[in-house]
Design a protein around this motif. Sequence first.
Motif, PDB file in Angstrom:
ATOM      1  N   LYS A 352      11.364  12.891   1.155  1.00 53.17           N
ATOM      2  CA  LYS A 352      11.952  11.644   1.471  1.00 53.17           C
ATOM      3  C   LYS A 352      11.196  10.650   0.566  1.00 53.17           C
ATOM      4  CE  LYS A 352      14.576  12.431   5.371  1.00 53.17           C
ATOM      5  NZ  LYS A 352      15.724  12.161   5.688  1.00 53.17           N
ATOM      6  N   LYS A 353      11.792   9.487   0.378  1.00 55.06           N
ATOM      7  CA  LYS A 353      10.883   8.241  -0.260  1.00 55.06           C
ATOM      8  C   LYS A 353      10.470   7.662   0.924  1.00 55.06           C
ATOM      9  CE  LYS A 353      15.354   7.149  -2.295  1.00 55.06           C
ATOM     10  NZ  LYS A 353      16.420   6.220  -2.437  1.00 55.06           N
ATOM     11  N   ILE A 354       9.085   7.651   0.512  1.00 55.50           N
ATOM     12  CA  ILE A 354       8.052   6.960   1.832  1.00 55.50           C
ATOM     13  C   ILE A 354       7.356   5.863   1.171  1.00 55.50           C
ATOM     14  CG2 ILE A 354       6.077   7.732   3.521  1.00 55.50           C
ATOM     15  CD1 ILE A 354       7.302  10.460   2.960  1.00 55.50           C
ATOM     16  N   ALA A 355       7.739   4.772   1.829  1.00 52.97           N
ATOM     17  CA  ALA A 355       6.870   3.728   1.580  1.00 52.97           C
ATOM     18  C   ALA A 355       5.441   3.918   1.804  1.00 52.97           C
ATOM     19  CB  ALA A 355       7.338   2.408   2.411  1.00 52.97           C
ATOM     20  N   THR A 356       4.536   3.406   1.012  1.00 56.22           N
ATOM     21  CA  THR A 356       3.181   3.859   0.993  1.00 56.22           C
ATOM     22  C   THR A 356       2.275   2.694   0.295  1.00 56.22           C
ATOM     23  OG1 THR A 356       1.452   5.600   0.829  1.00 56.22           O
ATOM     24  CG2 THR A 356       3.251   5.551  -0.871  1.00 56.22           C
ATOM     25  N   VAL A 357       1.090   3.179   0.069  1.00 58.28           N
ATOM     26  CA  VAL A 357       0.236   2.310  -0.740  1.00 58.28           C
ATOM     27  C   VAL A 357      -0.373   3.005  -1.785  1.00 58.28           C
ATOM     28  CG1 VAL A 357      -0.225   0.567   0.976  1.00 58.28           C
ATOM     29  CG2 VAL A 357      -1.814   2.541   0.939  1.00 58.28           C
ATOM     30  N   ASP A 358      -0.803   2.178  -3.103  1.00 52.57           N
ATOM     31  CA  ASP A 358      -1.450   2.802  -4.204  1.00 52.57           C
ATOM     32  C   ASP A 358      -3.132   2.834  -3.702  1.00 52.57           C
ATOM     33  OD1 ASP A 358      -2.364   0.293  -4.656  1.00 52.57           O
ATOM     34  OD2 ASP A 358      -1.269  -0.080  -6.478  1.00 52.57           O
ATOM     35  N   ALA A 359      -3.788   3.115  -4.822  1.00 52.88           N
ATOM     36  CA  ALA A 359      -5.290   3.345  -4.687  1.00 52.88           C
ATOM     37  C   ALA A 359      -5.811   2.146  -4.349  1.00 52.88           C
ATOM     38  CB  ALA A 359      -5.802   4.059  -5.992  1.00 52.88           C
ATOM     39  N   ASP A 360      -5.101   0.897  -4.767  1.00 55.02           N
ATOM     40  CA  ASP A 360      -5.817  -0.423  -4.550  1.00 55.02           C
ATOM     41  C   ASP A 360      -5.179  -0.900  -3.090  1.00 55.02           C
ATOM     42  OD1 ASP A 360      -7.358  -0.242  -6.720  1.00 55.02           O
ATOM     43  OD2 ASP A 360      -5.449  -0.687  -7.888  1.00 55.02           O
ATOM     44  N   GLY A 361      -4.494  -0.231  -2.419  1.00 51.64           N
ATOM     45  CA  GLY A 361      -3.923  -0.637  -0.924  1.00 51.64           C
ATOM     46  C   GLY A 361      -2.650  -1.582  -1.262  1.00 51.64           C
ATOM     47  N   ARG A 362      -2.032  -1.556  -2.559  1.00 52.69           N
ATOM     48  CA  ARG A 362      -0.812  -2.372  -2.790  1.00 52.69           C
ATOM     49  C   ARG A 362       0.296  -1.417  -2.416  1.00 52.69           C
ATOM     50  NH1 ARG A 362      -3.726  -4.041  -7.879  1.00 52.69           N
ATOM     51  NH2 ARG A 362      -2.783  -2.167  -8.686  1.00 52.69           N
ATOM     52  N   PRO A 363       1.423  -2.127  -1.739  1.00 57.81           N
ATOM     53  CA  PRO A 363       2.428  -1.556  -1.301  1.00 57.81           C
ATOM     54  C   PRO A 363       3.298  -0.953  -2.304  1.00 57.81           C
ATOM     55  CG  PRO A 363       2.509  -3.842  -0.453  1.00 57.81           C
ATOM     56  CD  PRO A 363       1.234  -3.726  -1.511  1.00 57.81           C
ATOM     57  N   VAL A 364       3.685   0.398  -2.211  1.00 59.28           N
ATOM     58  CA  VAL A 364       4.607   0.967  -3.064  1.00 59.28           C
ATOM     59  C   VAL A 364       5.831   1.432  -2.429  1.00 59.28           C
ATOM     60  CG1 VAL A 364       4.874   3.163  -4.593  1.00 59.28           C
ATOM     61  CG2 VAL A 364       2.572   2.114  -4.177  1.00 59.28           C
TER      62      VAL A 364
END
Length: 482
Positions: A352-364
């Motif tokens: 699935k496409k799962i909304a998450t955060v990158d290593a800096d905590g920014r939304p992806v």
Amino acid sequence: MHDSQLAETEKARFAAAGQGQVFAFWNELDGAQREALLRDAAEIDLAEVQHLVDTLVKGEGEAAFSAEGLEPAPYIPHPRSGGDPAPWKEAATAGEEALRQGKVAAFTVAGGQGTRLGYEGPKGTFPVTPVRRRPLFAVFADKLLATQRRYGCRLPWFIMTSSLNHEETLAAFEEADYFGLDPEEVAFFRQGRMPAVDFEGKILLAGKDRIAMSPDGHGGSLRALVRSGAVERMRAGGIEAISYFQVDNPLVKAVDPAFIGFHLLGGSEMSSKMIPKAYPEEKVGHFCRRDGTTLVVEYSDMPKELQEERGEDGELRYLAGSIAIHVLDVPFVDRLGGKASSHRLPFHRANKKIATVDADGRPVKPEEPNGIKFEQFVFDALPQAAHPVIIETRRESEFSPVKNAAGLDSPETCRQDQLREWARWLREAGAELTVDESGLPEFNFEISPLFADSREAFVEKWASMDPPPAIAEGTVLEGSER
Ligand code: UTP
């Protein structure tokens, strides 16, 4: 335990399981955010996640499906398709008796996300009837009320929600005065959640203070029924059979005496309704048997040649499609849903496409699947059920789910299917009504389940009306509603 001690224990538990990334932003979080993250974390059974990662993510995946030894599962044909009416009568009598004795509960799984429909709010609040735009929950409530009145029985209703729609579902019932039902007889409980993982098996964050969690599938209903205390409550109330249906199908007979009767008389632990597939590649599960065990084989697993295979009579050999209507035995649910149960349902993986955060905590917001969700399916309980019974039902009378915003299985097809069914009742009762070649009337009208909840009930009621009412655009045949 002191709060900070608890946090350290949780962090250590995740670190030891190689899931320390869940706490990557801990030092940036304020008190409330830390609490939120700990609440998510506490729900996670890390041993279970590890097992799923080992088997479904890093391992071989789900064992490739083998069709060897597969046969069509036997089912009891409906009298309208040539089945013997005698056992149906006997079953209806047994089911009615069980209802009168208060041995039956209704159960709706309503924890899904309804992504395909794209409707804001719990799917059960979706307005579905042609004239009054009654929501799905109201339609079921009317059906249950009609049953209670007919048999003079109590009929508790259990509704499984998820964390994503629990509060809104409750609010909808409150606002509608429980759609005329006794609030004491309606019970809500949340299903469990599972964390999503990336393709390396690492649990994903949905935000710095949130784990990416989603409902654990309709199969999660078995463990949620046990964990929430619903099964205990059923037992204490003398409930033996659970009438299971999905939230998206307003045509369903929410409680069907004949189905319950077949289940009880057959000594079955889990019974199912089937409809004949409309065409070979129809996307429904197939009721099959192998080594004496009944199972549902998903259309994606079913070899094409079997989907298309025909018997000597020209009929599809694997005709029986599953429509997620079941009767469950209470001790069976207890056995399968218990925490220590060795009979637990398997999980399936879905990319699935799962909304998450990158290593800096920014939304992806990913464009492509970036992770895996785990879900259980209720029909996986079938192979573990003693004496499963499958009966045929009529698609046009019992199955028209609202799944998609448009096209197949949409609000529009569902509206039309409701109208066609009511038009058949009217015509059977001798009323004049013009319909097109698909049986669709020219205008919208509506028959409340409190007026009549089946063809038979309608014909009887209509015959007693002198003169019967005229049916025109916008007519609503209501019962004594409350
Ligand atoms: P669907 O398979 O249609 O899924 O659920 P869905 O989540 O409602 O819709 P999509 O796929 O996101 O569009 C079938 C039934 O199972 C329930 C749903 O509420 C529906 O009644 N269900 C599904 C749950 O209760 N929990 C789940 O985790 C999944």
